[in-house]
Design an enzyme around this catalytic site. Structure first.
Site, short mmCIF file in Angstrom:
data_model
loop_
_atom_site.label_atom_id
_atom_site.label_comp_id
_atom_site.label_asym_id
_atom_site.label_seq_id
_atom_site.Cartn_x
_atom_site.Cartn_y
_atom_site.Cartn_z
N HIS A 194 20.32 -36.35 -132.97
CA HIS A 194 19.42 -35.23 -133.29
C HIS A 194 19.03 -34.49 -132.01
CE1 HIS A 194 17.85 -36.33 -137.56
NE2 HIS A 194 19.13 -36.55 -137.43
N TYR A 245 7.50 -33.53 -138.77
CA TYR A 245 6.15 -34.11 -138.68
C TYR A 245 5.20 -33.01 -139.16
CZ TYR A 245 8.09 -37.70 -135.49
OH TYR A 245 8.80 -38.73 -134.93
N PRO A 253 2.98 -45.24 -134.92
CA PRO A 253 4.39 -44.86 -135.01
C PRO A 253 4.69 -43.37 -134.81
CG PRO A 253 3.53 -45.41 -137.18
CD PRO A 253 2.45 -45.74 -136.21
N LYS A 293 7.85 -44.70 -130.70
CA LYS A 293 8.00 -45.39 -129.41
C LYS A 293 8.10 -46.91 -129.49
CE LYS A 293 8.28 -41.94 -126.92
NZ LYS A 293 9.70 -41.72 -127.13
N TYR A 327 9.40 -37.56 -125.96
CA TYR A 327 10.07 -37.99 -127.20
C TYR A 327 11.45 -38.58 -126.91
CZ TYR A 327 10.90 -37.98 -132.24
OH TYR A 327 11.13 -38.36 -133.54
P1 RFL Z 1 9.02 -57.72 -133.67
O1 RFL Z 1 10.08 -56.82 -134.24
O2 RFL Z 1 7.75 -57.82 -134.39
O3 RFL Z 1 9.68 -59.15 -133.53
C1 RFL Z 1 8.93 -60.29 -133.24
C2 RFL Z 1 9.65 -61.49 -133.81
O4 RFL Z 1 8.94 -62.65 -133.46
C3 RFL Z 1 8.85 -63.49 -134.61
N1 RFL Z 1 7.67 -64.36 -134.45
C4 RFL Z 1 7.74 -65.66 -134.11
N2 RFL Z 1 8.78 -66.46 -133.85
C5 RFL Z 1 8.52 -67.75 -133.53
N3 RFL Z 1 7.26 -68.27 -133.48
C6 RFL Z 1 6.19 -67.50 -133.72
N4 RFL Z 1 4.94 -68.00 -133.66
C7 RFL Z 1 6.40 -66.14 -134.06
N5 RFL Z 1 5.57 -65.11 -134.36
C8 RFL Z 1 6.36 -64.03 -134.59
C9 RFL Z 1 8.74 -62.53 -135.78
O5 RFL Z 1 9.11 -63.11 -137.00
C10 RFL Z 1 9.71 -61.45 -135.32
O6 RFL Z 1 11.02 -61.71 -135.76
O7 RFL Z 1 8.68 -57.31 -132.17
P2 RFL Z 1 9.59 -56.67 -131.02
O8 RFL Z 1 10.90 -57.39 -130.92
O9 RFL Z 1 8.71 -56.54 -129.86
O10 RFL Z 1 9.98 -55.21 -131.56
C11 RFL Z 1 9.02 -54.22 -131.68
C12 RFL Z 1 9.31 -53.35 -132.90
O11 RFL Z 1 9.64 -54.15 -134.01
C13 RFL Z 1 8.10 -52.49 -133.23
O12 RFL Z 1 7.57 -51.89 -132.06
C14 RFL Z 1 8.35 -51.37 -134.21
O13 RFL Z 1 9.08 -51.73 -135.33
C15 RFL Z 1 6.98 -50.84 -134.61
N6 RFL Z 1 7.03 -50.16 -135.87
C16 RFL Z 1 7.51 -48.92 -135.89
N7 RFL Z 1 7.87 -48.34 -134.73
C17 RFL Z 1 8.36 -47.11 -134.73
O14 RFL Z 1 8.70 -46.59 -133.65
N8 RFL Z 1 8.49 -46.42 -135.92
C18 RFL Z 1 8.16 -46.98 -137.12
O15 RFL Z 1 8.30 -46.36 -138.15
C19 RFL Z 1 7.64 -48.26 -137.14
N9 RFL Z 1 7.29 -48.84 -138.29
C20 RFL Z 1 6.63 -50.81 -137.06
C21 RFL Z 1 6.78 -50.12 -138.28
C22 RFL Z 1 6.08 -52.09 -137.07
C23 RFL Z 1 5.66 -52.71 -138.24
N10 RFL Z 1 5.06 -54.02 -138.17
C24 RFL Z 1 4.99 -54.72 -136.92
C25 RFL Z 1 4.42 -54.69 -139.18
C26 RFL Z 1 6.40 -50.71 -139.45
C27 RFL Z 1 5.83 -52.01 -139.46
C28 RFL Z 1 5.46 -52.58 -140.80
C1 PHB Z 2 11.33 -43.68 -139.17
O1 PHB Z 2 12.38 -43.10 -139.47
O2 PHB Z 2 11.01 -44.75 -139.68
C2 PHB Z 2 10.42 -43.05 -138.19
C3 PHB Z 2 10.84 -41.92 -137.49
C4 PHB Z 2 9.99 -41.33 -136.58
C5 PHB Z 2 8.73 -41.84 -136.37
C6 PHB Z 2 8.31 -42.98 -137.06
C7 PHB Z 2 9.17 -43.58 -137.97
O3 PHB Z 2 7.90 -41.23 -135.49
#
Ligand code: RFL
Ligand code: PHB
Length: 393
Positions: free
Chosen positions: A75, A203, A295, A299, A387
């Site tokens: 994109h 957005y 989110p 980032k 971004y």
């Molecule tokens: P993760 O992906 O949370 O992975 C952590 C892993 O550790 C495991 N864990 C354990 N394992 C062993 N012993 C324990 N005691 C443990 N406790 C936890 C978990 O099961 C998991 O597998 O962290 P990591 O690797 O730092 O990655 C970060 C990203 O996942 C996170 O920043 C993003 O996904 C945040 N986030 C979003 N970010 C965006 O940029 N756009 C989004 O749309 C977006 N949606 C989200 C999200 C995070 C969410 N969370 C944390 C609930 C939506 C959700 C629902």
């Molecule tokens: C997504 O596609 O899940 C998404 C994209 C951009 C954002 C947050 C989430 O800022």
């Protein structure tokens, strides 16, 4: 109790833990990943969708980008919309770079596949994972698996276990400084196998609240709407979601909206959080274990990848050159970048959401910010630069 040893124990197999394992593997450094959940749970989580330019490069360098290069959508821009006025941030013109839309779910699958293909170990369903003696030169991690107790002695523990993990809690409270902000709303997200409403992300901010139109492919859309944290997913039928989304993106955009059944629907809270420092003895935190961003700036996943790139360099320098300088600098280097991403995510969140406590004055401030960004190339470039991702160091 079974006892083993390795160089680095990684707690958590999210993007941070898996990417670190892949980078360490390429450098010939041994590691074991301990993950609380099952493989299918980890591979099924629907989360972020946008990869920064530098994250894509890092995944390529790590040799795990074949599918990303085939299926990722490049994109060159995205749209900001405010009360019906629209402004395109042209990432390519403003920064010379682009972002790639490729789901975190896919990144996770690619990394798990690469690790297992390389003969690496991931212990799924590891229970009661406990870091021990983290300030000693030979820390251990204890856990139980399939009813048996285990201990792994190691040089370092990488705490990649997300916001609710155990690693950060190991840092004593008088050492750990926490900075946090909880936003008074969440995002209700829907995934649906329908073509996206537009070619680029939108957005949108309006009187009814924020909405985001995103995607996973040409036939799979990801949409979000700002909701109250009092609401439950069950309160939102698919029909109610599509109706509300259409109102928030306005009639011109909604004319192209294709509705369909949701294949995932969930509510995520919005918070900003940073833990300082990101190192305690031989325990090093990376990703959501150390920081959370709302989110809005896309980032979270990218910060996790950036942290482990820095951490990998530090481990490499320790094992190849016997120098601990980069490890000593890890927390400060990572935090410098983390705080900038916190600022950007906070800024975009503050500009685009409806806050229950805001008066008409604050709403005018948000509109003035949008008008300024729309009319100033410098302001648009500042958004674009953040971004696509700031440099690693
Ligand atoms: P993760 O992906 O949370 O992975 C952590 C892993 O550790 C495991 N864990 C354990 N394992 C062993 N012993 C324990 N005691 C443990 N406790 C936890 C978990 O099961 C998991 O597998 O962290 P990591 O690797 O730092 O990655 C970060 C990203 O996942 C996170 O920043 C993003 O996904 C945040 N986030 C979003 N970010 C965006 O940029 N756009 C989004 O749309 C977006 N949606 C989200 C999200 C995070 C969410 N969370 C944390 C609930 C939506 C959700 C629902
Ligand atoms: C997504 O596609 O899940 C998404 C994209 C951009 C954002 C947050 C989430 O800022």
């Amino acid at each position: 109790m079974s006892v083993k040893s390795t160089q680095v124990v990684i707690i958590g197999s999210g993007p941070a833990g898996l990417m670190l394992a892949q980078l360490l593997h390429l450098s010939g450094i041994d590691c074991i990943i301990l993950e609380r959940q099952t493989r299918s749970y980890v591979e099924g989580r629907i989360r972020a969708g946008v990869l920064e330019h530098g994250s894509v490069e890092a995944l390529r360098e790590a040799g795990v980008a074949d599918r990303l290069d085939r299926e990722g959508l490049v994109h060159d821009g995205f749209e900001l919309a405010f009360e019906g006025n629209r402004h395109r941030i042209c990432l390519k013109d403003l920064t010379g770079k682009s972002v790639t839309v490729y789901g975190q779910t896919e990144v996770t699958r690619d990394l798990i596949e690469a690790r297992l293909a390389a003969g690496g170990e991931i212990v799924f369903e590891a229970a009661n994972v406990t870091p021990v003696d983290v300030t000693s030169s030979r820390p251990q991690v204890r856990y139980s698996h399939a009813g048996r107790d285990h201990e792994i002695a190691c040089d370092f523990i990488a705490g990649c276990d997300g916001f609710h993990g155990v690693s950060r809690q190991t840092i004593p409270e008088d050492v750990r400084k926490e900075f946090k902000r909880v936003y008074p709303f969440g995002w209700l997200g829907v995934l649906s196998d329908v073509p996206p409403v537009a070619d680029e992300l939108i957005y949108a901010s309006g009187d009814r609240g924020f909405a985001l139109c995103s995607m996973r492919s040409g036939s799979r859309s990801r949409y979000y709407i700002q909701c109250s944290m009092d609401e439950e997913v069950e309160d939102w039928s698919d029909e109610a979601f599509w109706d509300e989304l259409a109102l928030r993106i306005g009639p011109d955009t909604a004319a192209n909206l294709v509705r369909g059944p949701s294949i995932e629907k969930s509510i995520a809270p919005l918070r900003s959080y940073v833990c300082e420092p990101m190192r305690h003895g031989n325990l090093l935190l990376a990703g959501d274990a150390a920081h959370i961003v709302p989110p809005t700036g896309a980032k979270g996943l990218n910060l996790a990848i950036a942290d482990v790139r820095l951490l990998h360099r530090a481990f490499e320098s320790r094992y190849r050159n016997n120098s601990s300088d980069a490890l000593d600098a890890y927390s400060a280097s990572a935090l410098a970048r983390v705080w900038k991403a916190e600022r950007f995510s906070w800024y975009l969140s503050m500009m685009m959401h409806r806050f229950p406590e805001h008066s008409a004055f604050e709403r005018r401030m948000q509109r003035a910010e949008f008008d300024y960004v729309s009319s100033s190339e410098a302001a648009s470039r500042a958004i674009a630069e953040n971004y696509v991702g700031l440099p690693l160091d």
